[in-house]
Structure formats: structure tokens, C-alpha cells
Design a protein around this motif. Structure first.
Motif, PDB file in Angstrom:
ATOM      1  N   GLY A  94     -37.688  27.235 -78.650  1.00 52.58           N
ATOM      2  CA  GLY A  94     -36.410  26.863 -79.266  1.00 52.58           C
ATOM      3  C   GLY A  94     -36.501  26.806 -80.785  1.00 52.58           C
ATOM      4  O   GLY A  94     -35.601  27.263 -81.496  1.00 52.58           O
ATOM      5  N   THR A  95     -37.595  26.239 -81.275  1.00 57.41           N
ATOM      6  CA  THR A  95     -37.819  26.195 -82.715  1.00 57.41           C
ATOM      7  C   THR A  95     -37.954  27.603 -83.280  1.00 57.41           C
ATOM      8  O   THR A  95     -37.434  27.897 -84.363  1.00 57.41           O
ATOM      9  CB  THR A  95     -39.087  25.376 -83.037  1.00 57.41           C
ATOM     10  N   LEU A  96     -38.630  28.485 -82.555  1.00 53.25           N
ATOM     11  CA  LEU A  96     -38.794  29.864 -83.014  1.00 53.25           C
ATOM     12  C   LEU A  96     -37.445  30.565 -83.159  1.00 53.25           C
ATOM     13  O   LEU A  96     -37.163  31.181 -84.189  1.00 53.25           O
ATOM     14  CB  LEU A  96     -39.687  30.643 -82.040  1.00 53.25           C
ATOM     15  N   VAL A  97     -36.597  30.459 -82.138  1.00 49.28           N
ATOM     16  CA  VAL A  97     -35.285  31.132 -82.184  1.00 49.28           C
ATOM     17  C   VAL A  97     -34.430  30.558 -83.315  1.00 49.28           C
ATOM     18  O   VAL A  97     -33.822  31.305 -84.094  1.00 49.28           O
ATOM     19  CB  VAL A  97     -34.576  31.007 -80.822  1.00 49.28           C
ATOM     20  N   ALA A  98     -34.382  29.243 -83.430  1.00 53.94           N
ATOM     21  CA  ALA A  98     -33.572  28.609 -84.482  1.00 53.94           C
ATOM     22  C   ALA A  98     -34.105  28.950 -85.872  1.00 53.94           C
ATOM     23  O   ALA A  98     -33.327  29.204 -86.797  1.00 53.94           O
ATOM     24  CB  ALA A  98     -33.552  27.098 -84.275  1.00 53.94           C
ATOM     25  N   THR A  99     -35.419  28.998 -86.005  1.00 56.30           N
ATOM     26  CA  THR A  99     -36.025  29.312 -87.299  1.00 56.30           C
ATOM     27  C   THR A  99     -35.716  30.743 -87.714  1.00 56.30           C
ATOM     28  O   THR A  99     -35.385  31.000 -88.875  1.00 56.30           O
ATOM     29  CB  THR A  99     -37.547  29.078 -87.248  1.00 56.30           C
ATOM     30  N   ILE A 100     -35.827  31.678 -86.784  1.00 59.70           N
ATOM     31  CA  ILE A 100     -35.538  33.081 -87.107  1.00 59.70           C
ATOM     32  C   ILE A 100     -34.080  33.223 -87.543  1.00 59.70           C
ATOM     33  O   ILE A 100     -33.786  33.867 -88.563  1.00 59.70           O
ATOM     34  CB  ILE A 100     -35.845  33.997 -85.906  1.00 59.70           C
ATOM     35  N   ALA A 101     -33.163  32.616 -86.809  1.00 55.89           N
ATOM     36  CA  ALA A 101     -31.737  32.728 -87.149  1.00 55.89           C
ATOM     37  C   ALA A 101     -31.460  32.126 -88.526  1.00 55.89           C
ATOM     38  O   ALA A 101     -30.797  32.737 -89.367  1.00 55.89           O
ATOM     39  CB  ALA A 101     -30.893  32.047 -86.082  1.00 55.89           C
ATOM     40  N   TYR A 102     -31.971  30.930 -88.777  1.00 51.52           N
ATOM     41  CA  TYR A 102     -31.710  30.279 -90.061  1.00 51.52           C
ATOM     42  C   TYR A 102     -32.397  31.015 -91.199  1.00 51.52           C
ATOM     43  O   TYR A 102     -31.820  31.203 -92.270  1.00 51.52           O
ATOM     44  CB  TYR A 102     -32.170  28.815 -90.033  1.00 51.52           C
ATOM     45  N   TYR A 103     -33.629  31.432 -90.987  1.00 54.03           N
ATOM     46  CA  TYR A 103     -34.388  32.125 -92.031  1.00 54.03           C
ATOM     47  C   TYR A 103     -33.670  33.394 -92.481  1.00 54.03           C
ATOM     48  O   TYR A 103     -33.493  33.621 -93.675  1.00 54.03           O
ATOM     49  CB  TYR A 103     -35.792  32.455 -91.521  1.00 54.03           C
ATOM     50  N   LEU A 104     -33.248  34.206 -91.524  1.00 54.58           N
ATOM     51  CA  LEU A 104     -32.580  35.466 -91.886  1.00 54.58           C
ATOM     52  C   LEU A 104     -31.251  35.201 -92.590  1.00 54.58           C
ATOM     53  O   LEU A 104     -30.944  35.818 -93.614  1.00 54.58           O
ATOM     54  CB  LEU A 104     -32.386  36.336 -90.647  1.00 54.58           C
ATOM     55  N   ALA A 105     -30.459  34.281 -92.069  1.00 55.90           N
ATOM     56  CA  ALA A 105     -29.154  33.995 -92.682  1.00 55.90           C
ATOM     57  C   ALA A 105     -29.317  33.432 -94.092  1.00 55.90           C
ATOM     58  O   ALA A 105     -28.641  33.870 -95.032  1.00 55.90           O
ATOM     59  CB  ALA A 105     -28.368  33.026 -91.813  1.00 55.90           C
ATOM     60  N   ALA A 106     -30.198  32.470 -94.274  1.00 54.72           N
ATOM     61  CA  ALA A 106     -30.371  31.834 -95.581  1.00 54.72           C
ATOM     62  C   ALA A 106     -31.008  32.779 -96.588  1.00 54.72           C
ATOM     63  O   ALA A 106     -30.622  32.791 -97.767  1.00 54.72           O
ATOM     64  CB  ALA A 106     -31.219  30.566 -95.437  1.00 54.72           C
TER      65      ALA A 106
END
Length: 193
Positions: A94-106
């Protein structure tokens, strides 16, 4: 006529291909480590943006990864059989998926803002450096600036205030008109003598 001085210079953002390569590399590190190195994405983002929110999220992702490792290390054997092991895997993925989404967007948002700021600075420098004939009917050529894709959060003002260059141009036009009138009176006084 004193202006506001020079603004903070904006560095030219890196080339898009380089940014895409870095994004792919950091996402791949997170994916190939099954989330154990997801904190690396957040570390890069926090170092680039220097925002306290991103530093806080980096610490949170690092803590989630450490907690997952600790819970998985308590599993007896190679297979996950306990509730804490299942929770650790859920937390890790869950942390991996959320991190990838936030990292790319930010990261994309940060570099788009830097690119827009750099383009605006270049436009302002080009307008300031223009030294053509002062004519009220022909404005200086302006380079094309990209239009942002998202609508502005607040509506634009009804009547924008004149920029510094427009104010200087107006003052020069007034001075020119005054000098023309003054020179006309001076010539008529000399011809009468």
C-alpha cells in the motif's frame, strides 16, 4: 523612478528526457525492491522540492518500510502465515502504490511550475531588454509563453495594473509630448524677433 529591484533568478529546469529517466529509475527501484526502497522516491522528491510536507512524507514512508521489515522479520519460516505478516505486506504494498502515485504527481507538478516560472522570467527579461523606437502604437514583440493547462484558482482582476515597462513608456510619451509643445513655443518666439 525606482523599481522593485531584480527578482530571484529562476534556474532553467533540466531537460524533459532527463527528468523522465530519473522518474522511471526511482519508480523501478521501488517496484523491484517490492516496496522496501519506496522511501528513495520520497527522499529525491523532498531534496528537489525542499518542502516540509515532502520531508514529512519521506519520514512517514521510511517508518512504514521499517515497520514492515520488522513485522516480516518476526515471521516463522519463509512463508507469511500470521496476521502481523499479512499486515506488513499490506502496509508495504500500500505504501509503495501511494508513494509512486504521489511521487509522480508532485515531481511533474514541481517541474512544470519551474518551467513556467523560467518562461515568465525569460519573457520579462526580453521585454525589459527591448530598446526599439518608443512608439505608443507598436508594442515590443513578446515571445510566446505556454498557456497553463489548469484554470487559475482565482479569477483574474478586471483591469490589470500596468507593468513597470508600460508605466515607463507612458511617462516617456508624456515627456515627448511636453518637449514637442515646448519646442513649438520656442520656435514661434524666435521667429517674432
Amino acid at each position: 523612478m525606482q523599481g522593485h529591484g531584480y527578482g530571484q533568478p529562476v534556474k532553467q529546469p533540466p531537460h524533459t528526457a532527463w527528468l523522465v529517466l530519473l522518474r522511471v529509475l526511482f519508480v523501478a527501484i521501488g517496484l523491484f525492491s517490492i516496496g522496501f526502497l519506496a522511501w528513495a522516491m520520497m527522499l529525491r522528491l523532498a531534496a528537489v522540492t525542499r518542502r516540509s510536507l515532502d520531508w514529512g512524507l519521506f519520514i512517514a514512508v521510511l517508518a512504514a518500510d521499517i515497520l514492515s521489515i520488522a513485522l516480516l522479520s518476526m515471521e516463522p519460516g519463509d512463508e507469511i502465515r500470521t496476521t502481523s505478516g499479512n499486515f506488513a505486506m499490506f502496509l508495504l504494498l500500500g505504501t509503495l502504490v501511494a508513494t509512486i502515485a504521489y511521487y509522480l504527481a508532485a515531481d511533474i507538478r514541481h517541474f512544470m511550475q519551474r518551467e513556467q516560472a523560467y518562461a515568465a522570467q525569460r519573457t520579462a527579461q526580453a521585454a525589459y531588454a527591448y530598446r526599439g523606437p518608443a512608439s505608443p502604437h507598436t508594442p515590443p514583440p513578446m515571445p510566446h509563453t505556454p498557456v497553463p493547462r489548469t484554470p487559475p484558482a482565482t479569477p483574474p482582476p478586471q483591469r490589470p495594473a500596468p507593468t513597470h515597462i508600460e508605466q515607463v513608456r507612458a511617462e516617456l510619451d508624456e515627456l515627448s509630448d511636453y518637449l514637442r509643445k515646448h519646442d513649438g513655443r520656442h520656435d514661434s518666439h524666435e521667429s517674432g524677433r
